[in-house]
Motif scaffolding. Structure first.
Motif, PDB file in Angstrom:
ATOM      1  N   ALA A 261       0.738  -1.387   0.131  1.00 43.51           N
ATOM      2  CA  ALA A 261      -0.053   0.097  -0.052  1.00 43.51           C
ATOM      3  C   ALA A 261       1.031   1.373  -0.279  1.00 43.51           C
ATOM      4  N   ARG A 262       1.917   1.136   0.439  1.00 39.82           N
ATOM      5  CA  ARG A 262       3.173   2.230   0.260  1.00 39.82           C
ATOM      6  C   ARG A 262       3.203   2.719  -1.392  1.00 39.82           C
ATOM      7  N   ALA A 263       2.952   2.327  -2.104  1.00 39.22           N
ATOM      8  CA  ALA A 263       2.732   2.157  -3.433  1.00 39.22           C
ATOM      9  C   ALA A 263       2.346   2.930  -4.316  1.00 39.22           C
ATOM     10  N   ALA A 264       1.363   3.877  -3.192  1.00 38.31           N
ATOM     11  CA  ALA A 264      -0.138   4.608  -3.072  1.00 38.31           C
ATOM     12  C   ALA A 264       0.971   5.472  -3.929  1.00 38.31           C
ATOM     13  N   LEU A 265       1.722   6.328  -3.101  1.00 36.77           N
ATOM     14  CA  LEU A 265       2.280   7.613  -3.593  1.00 36.77           C
ATOM     15  C   LEU A 265       3.627   7.510  -4.330  1.00 36.77           C
TER      16      LEU A 265
END
Length: 618
Positions: A261-265
């Motif tokens: 989910a860190r790959a959202a940004l």
């Protein structure tokens, strides 16, 4: 980084002193400061004691300090960290092989050779040996005969050979797969960054997704704001059940391929690899130069971002030395758009690093998939010692097949070889290196060269002997001008213009019709070829008045050809020289002798300018 333009330079005060980078006991190195002012870290070697002798460790640490200091050979955090690891490995291994070795002064050539051949027996890549050689060269106290052995024993790299080059179809599949990975990641980050901007401006839509994670409720904007501020996921998300995390990841676009989910940004390591490899496909740059790309080294010189902009970029290759370290490159069109995409894709990661107190202008920044990382803030990867972290992850997600059906692995070395094979021009190297290291061992290039030689040698000589240039005497032209005699292909008006010099060209001949070119590239329009090609043009006419210029050009061509002897450009002027000599040979010895005495400085200058292509239209 390079000085660049319009940048203010600050000089140290007269009483400023550089702080010591070695501890009093010589076992702690740092903090080291990179050229751009960033922290390269602190390295503690006390862990080597007491298993390893102090008399061996301390001089090697001092050698590392010298090599990592101002003007040293190791100028980046990643390089210093790598050398520090090699130092620990070397000291432990040499101490294991020779327990009696208690100081660097007692390191004999035999000891080094034993270590050398043991390393060669277990590894094929000479990286460890190369770094140890550099470390020993920087270290005081190493015996002279040992240094001689160090410099004599050289480990060659494995022969990657021309077979490692990708075929054109493989290269196209690779580039398409890399584009899909990079563009999909950019679209995800761009969408979430736009939503975060709305939230920070107080304009998050009322219908924005909201999730209850454990005892806390997050809107999508709140979740992204926490991620942008800390670089980490909220504790409530990490403690939630997997079924509760799925809607969050779906809304953030982080479901495909099990993306964190860190790959959202932020880009993942595999997406950073795809970006870097895509740049290699477009430009053929070295892996190290791509991984070290810096925003401060790039300048937009033309246009507006996203609308035909052109960028000038300074590539840094520290190992070349100060004189040839930086090289300017220009990015246009698709390459410029790729640069803009890469900057936009990675900008949220740089913003978060700045928020965490670790600002950077490095282009490639990615989240670490491991529990921890040595990068700033413990969240991001910024030290790209190798492409392995991203490469392994990318290959797990993208399954490519070679032309023979076997798995296809993407490496920067093979991409660079393929780029050189396709473009055949130097890039970050010299023409000699291109010829010897990339083209001569490329079977496709060699085969093509053989075919060109077989078909071209006969055409080369025969074409020169055909003598397409008409050579007409002055008396015949005067007779044609006066209507006394007909000259095939020459009208009365043209004969007069030739004699008066109105049809002169820089190619040492006259041109009957410059507006109707016989060359296929001009499609019957105005002539745009180099004036050197006039020597093989059916529109060209030579007279005795042109002979001094032709003799001057022949001399300049001969000197230029001699200067290129035994270089990759050998033979560049041979065809022009053969045509010119064939044309001159039609004059009588008396005419040649008279013309030679009539050569002027202007004729020689005209010939030199012709070779410099100052008369070319394009």
């Amino acid at each position: 980084m390079s000085p660049g333009r319009n940048r203010r330079i600050s000089f140290p005060e007269p009483d400023d002193e550089r702080p010591p980078i070695l501890s009093a006991d010589g076992l702690v190195l740092g903090p080291l400061i990179e050229e751009d002012g960033t922290d390269m870290g602190t390295y503690d070697f006390r862990v080597l004691l007491p298993d390893c002798p102090r008399g061996l460790v301390v001089p090697l640490v001092a050698g590392l300090a010298r090599g990592a200091g101002p003007g040293g050979r190791w100028r980046r955090r990643a390089s210093v960290r790598q050398v520090a690891g090699v130092l620990r490995t070397f000291v432990r291994e040499i101490a294991r092989l020779y327990p009696q070795l208690d100081s660097i002064e007692r390191l004999s050539p035999e000891m080094y050779r034993t270590w050398f051949w043991e390393v060669r027996s277990r590894v094929t890549w000479p990286g460890l040996i190369v770094i140890v050689r550099g470390l020993l060269e920087e270290t005081d106290g190493v015996p002279r005969e040992t240094l001689q052995a160090v410099r004599t024993l050289r480990a060659s790299k494995p022969n990657h050979g021309a077979s490692k080059r990708y075929t054109r179809s493989e290269f196209r599949r690779i580039r398409s797969a890399l584009r899909r990975s990079a563009f999909a990641g950019h679209a995800r980050v761009e969408s979430n960054a736009a939503h975060l901007a709305l939230y920070l401006a107080g304009e998050e839509p009322d219908d924005a997704p909201r999730w209850q994670l454990m005892d806390e409720v997050f809107s999508k904007g709140e979740f992204l704001a926490h991620l942008a501020r800390t670089g980490r996921l909220p504790d409530a998300y990490l403690g939630a059940e997997h079924v509760e995390q799925i809607p969050v990841r779906e809304s953030l676009g982080c479901v495909a391929g099990g993306v964190d989910a860190r790959a959202a940004l932020f880009p993942t390591a595999s997406e950073a690899f795809a970006l870097a490899a895509l740049i290699a496909c477009e430009r053929g740059w070295n892996h190290a130069s791509i991984m070290a790309l810096d925003l401060d080294a790039v300048e937009r010189v033309v246009g507006v971002a996203g609308r035909g902009a052109t960028y000038r970029i300074e590539l840094d290759k520290p190992r070349r030395g100060s004189g040839r370290r930086f090289g300017a490159q220009i990015l246009t069109r698709r390459q410029a758009r790729l640069w803009e995409l890469a900057v936009a894709f990675t900008q949220p990661a740089r913003d978060t690093l700045a928020e965490l107190g670790h600002p950077t202008t490095q282009l490639l920044v990615a989240i670490s998939q491991a529990a921890g990382t040595t990068g700033p803030g413990g969240v991001f990867i910024t030290d790209w010692l190798t492409q392995s972290p991203g490469s392994l992850a990318w290959h797990r997600k993208v399954e490519l097949a070679a032309d023979d059906g076997t798995p296809l692995r993407v490496t920067f070395l093979r991409l660079r070889k393929t780029w050189f094979g396709m473009h055949r021009r130097p890039n970050q190297n010299t023409g000699e290196v291109l010829e010897q290291s990339y083209l001569r061992n490329d079977p496709e290039v060699v085969e093509l060269a053989l075919q060109e030689a077989e078909h071209g040698l006969t055409d080369w000589v025969e074409g020169a002997k055909e003598g397409m240039v008409q050579r007409i005497g002055t008396d015949d032209l005067a007779a044609a001008r006066d209507g006394v005699r007909d000259v095939p292909g020459i009208s009365q008006e043209q004969a007069g213009d030739i004699l008066s010099g109105r049809l002169e060209t820089p190619g040492c001949v006259a041109c009957l019709d410059i507006h109707h070119s016989p060359h296929p590239a001009d499609d019957g329009g105005d002539c745009t070829v180099s004036p050197l090609i006039c020597l093989a043009c059916p529109n060209a006419v030579s007279t005795p008045a042109h002979l001094p210029k032709q003799l001057a050009l022949a001399e300049v061509l001969k000197n230029a050809a001699a200067a290129l002897f035994r270089t990759p450009r050998e033979g560049q002027y041979d065809l022009h020289l053969l045509r010119l000599r064939s044309l001159i040979a039609r004059a009588t010895p008396a005419e040649i002798e008279e013309a030679r005495s009539a050569i002027t400085a202007e004729d020689i200058d005209n010939a030199e300018r012709l070779l410099r292509r100052e008369f070319d239209v394009w």
